[in-house]
Enzyme design. Structure first.
Site, PDB file in Angstrom:
ATOM      1  N   HIS A   1    -104.790  21.716 -77.715  1.00 55.51           N
ATOM      2  CA  HIS A   1    -104.057  20.560 -78.246  1.00 55.51           C
ATOM      3  C   HIS A   1    -102.994  21.028 -79.226  1.00 55.51           C
ATOM      4  O   HIS A   1    -103.142  22.047 -79.894  1.00 55.51           O
ATOM      5  CB  HIS A   1    -104.996  19.553 -78.921  1.00 55.51           C
ATOM      6  CG  HIS A   1    -105.845  20.154 -79.988  1.00 55.51           C
ATOM      7  ND1 HIS A   1    -106.988  20.878 -79.710  1.00 55.51           N
ATOM      8  CD2 HIS A   1    -105.718  20.165 -81.330  1.00 55.51           C
ATOM      9  CE1 HIS A   1    -107.523  21.303 -80.841  1.00 55.51           C
ATOM     10  NE2 HIS A   1    -106.768  20.889 -81.839  1.00 55.51           N
TER      11      HIS A   1
ATOM     12  N   HIS B   1    -100.766  19.650 -82.492  1.00 56.28           N
ATOM     13  CA  HIS B   1    -100.640  18.615 -83.524  1.00 56.28           C
ATOM     14  C   HIS B   1     -99.163  18.323 -83.758  1.00 56.28           C
ATOM     15  O   HIS B   1     -98.375  19.253 -83.986  1.00 56.28           O
ATOM     16  CB  HIS B   1    -101.191  19.104 -84.862  1.00 56.28           C
ATOM     17  CG  HIS B   1    -102.658  19.397 -84.888  1.00 56.28           C
ATOM     18  ND1 HIS B   1    -103.569  18.569 -85.486  1.00 56.28           N
ATOM     19  CD2 HIS B   1    -103.371  20.450 -84.417  1.00 56.28           C
ATOM     20  CE1 HIS B   1    -104.775  19.092 -85.394  1.00 56.28           C
ATOM     21  NE2 HIS B   1    -104.689  20.247 -84.754  1.00 56.28           N
TER      22      HIS B   1
ATOM     23  N   ASP C   1    -104.529  11.492 -84.055  1.00 54.64           N
ATOM     24  CA  ASP C   1    -105.622  12.263 -84.640  1.00 54.64           C
ATOM     25  C   ASP C   1    -106.397  11.337 -85.576  1.00 54.64           C
ATOM     26  O   ASP C   1    -105.818  10.605 -86.372  1.00 54.64           O
ATOM     27  CB  ASP C   1    -105.068  13.461 -85.421  1.00 54.64           C
ATOM     28  CG  ASP C   1    -106.154  14.434 -85.858  1.00 54.64           C
ATOM     29  OD1 ASP C   1    -106.134  15.575 -85.384  1.00 54.64           O
ATOM     30  OD2 ASP C   1    -107.012  14.047 -86.684  1.00 54.64           O
ATOM     31  N   ILE C   2    -107.721  11.418 -85.454  1.00 57.83           N
ATOM     32  CA  ILE C   2    -108.583  10.514 -86.218  1.00 57.83           C
ATOM     33  C   ILE C   2    -108.371  10.653 -87.729  1.00 57.83           C
ATOM     34  O   ILE C   2    -108.502   9.675 -88.470  1.00 57.83           O
ATOM     35  CB  ILE C   2    -110.075  10.734 -85.834  1.00 57.83           C
ATOM     36  CG1 ILE C   2    -110.939   9.565 -86.246  1.00 57.83           C
ATOM     37  CG2 ILE C   2    -110.605  12.042 -86.365  1.00 57.83           C
ATOM     38  CD1 ILE C   2    -110.800   8.388 -85.350  1.00 57.83           C
TER      39      ILE C   2
ATOM     40  N   GLN D   1    -109.608  26.864 -84.996  1.00 57.12           N
ATOM     41  CA  GLN D   1    -109.701  25.781 -84.024  1.00 57.12           C
ATOM     42  C   GLN D   1    -111.068  25.121 -84.132  1.00 57.12           C
ATOM     43  O   GLN D   1    -112.088  25.821 -84.215  1.00 57.12           O
ATOM     44  CB  GLN D   1    -109.505  26.373 -82.615  1.00 57.12           C
ATOM     45  CG  GLN D   1    -109.455  25.355 -81.499  1.00 57.12           C
ATOM     46  CD  GLN D   1    -109.164  25.994 -80.140  1.00 57.12           C
ATOM     47  OE1 GLN D   1    -109.098  27.224 -80.026  1.00 57.12           O
ATOM     48  NE2 GLN D   1    -109.014  25.169 -79.119  1.00 57.12           N
TER      49      GLN D   1
ATOM     50  N   ASN E   1    -103.816  25.335 -83.367  1.00 57.97           N
ATOM     51  CA  ASN E   1    -104.819  26.303 -83.810  1.00 57.97           C
ATOM     52  C   ASN E   1    -105.561  26.878 -82.618  1.00 57.97           C
ATOM     53  O   ASN E   1    -105.951  26.138 -81.713  1.00 57.97           O
ATOM     54  CB  ASN E   1    -105.820  25.609 -84.753  1.00 57.97           C
ATOM     55  CG  ASN E   1    -105.158  25.123 -86.023  1.00 57.97           C
ATOM     56  OD1 ASN E   1    -104.371  25.836 -86.635  1.00 57.97           O
ATOM     57  ND2 ASN E   1    -105.463  23.888 -86.417  1.00 57.97           N
TER      58      ASN E   1
END
Ligand code: 5GP
Ligand code: ZN
Length: 136
Positions: A97, A99, A29-30, A91, A85
């Site tokens: 996706h 996490h 994740d960025i 979301q 989410n």
């Protein structure tokens, strides 16, 4: 399609991929909410859990222990949260996706479950069960 995770899947925008096979892709994740914060997505575009076919869910979730263990063995966290989410406003990216968030002694993540036990008696719990069962 303008889905950012489809573009990551297709290599149209860069990402830091940590695992890939024919069904799933896992990448950092960025934001790196904590060190090693990773997203795992199905390669098939599905908006969220409400649209998730069982076989896509199975393909994704069966790979989660492998990724979680890699994160654990790499970063030695005190634990790891798995978060997903679904729907606005929770979301923000509408390609399903999950996490994986390794946790550390002094990280800034706050996840807390409020305890409303005092508001529920046996009848209240059973009423909730009865309501949901109608919709399964
Ligand atoms: P959501 O709020 O939908 O559960 O989480 C979406 C996640 O996608 C956020 O944690 C956000 O940091 C991450 N994200 C959004 N855009 C990008 C991107 O371009 N690359 C990567 N690696 N992560 C992204
Ligand atoms: Zn997509």
């Amino acid at each position: 399609m303008s889905c950012i995770f489809c573009k990551i899947r297709d290599g149209e925008i860069p990402s830091y991929k940590i695992y890939e096979d024919d069904k799933v892709l896992a990448f950092l994740d960025i934001t790196q909410a904590t060190k090693g914060h990773t997203l795992i997505i199905p390669k098939r575009h599905v908006k969220n859990v409400f649209d998730l076919p069982e076989d896509v869910a199975a393909d994704l979730f069966r790979r989660i222990p492998k990724i979680a263990n890699a994160l654990k063995n790499t970063f030695n966290p005190i634990g790891l949260n798995i978060i997903n989410n679904n729907d606005k406003p929770l979301q923000s990216v509408f390609h399903y996706h999950v996490h994986l968030v390794p946790r550390y002694e002094k990280d800034e993540m706050v996840i807390s479950f409020p305890n409303h036990m005092k508001d529920y008696d046996e009848k209240d719990y059973q009423a909730l069960v009865n309501q949901v069962k109608i919709n399964i």
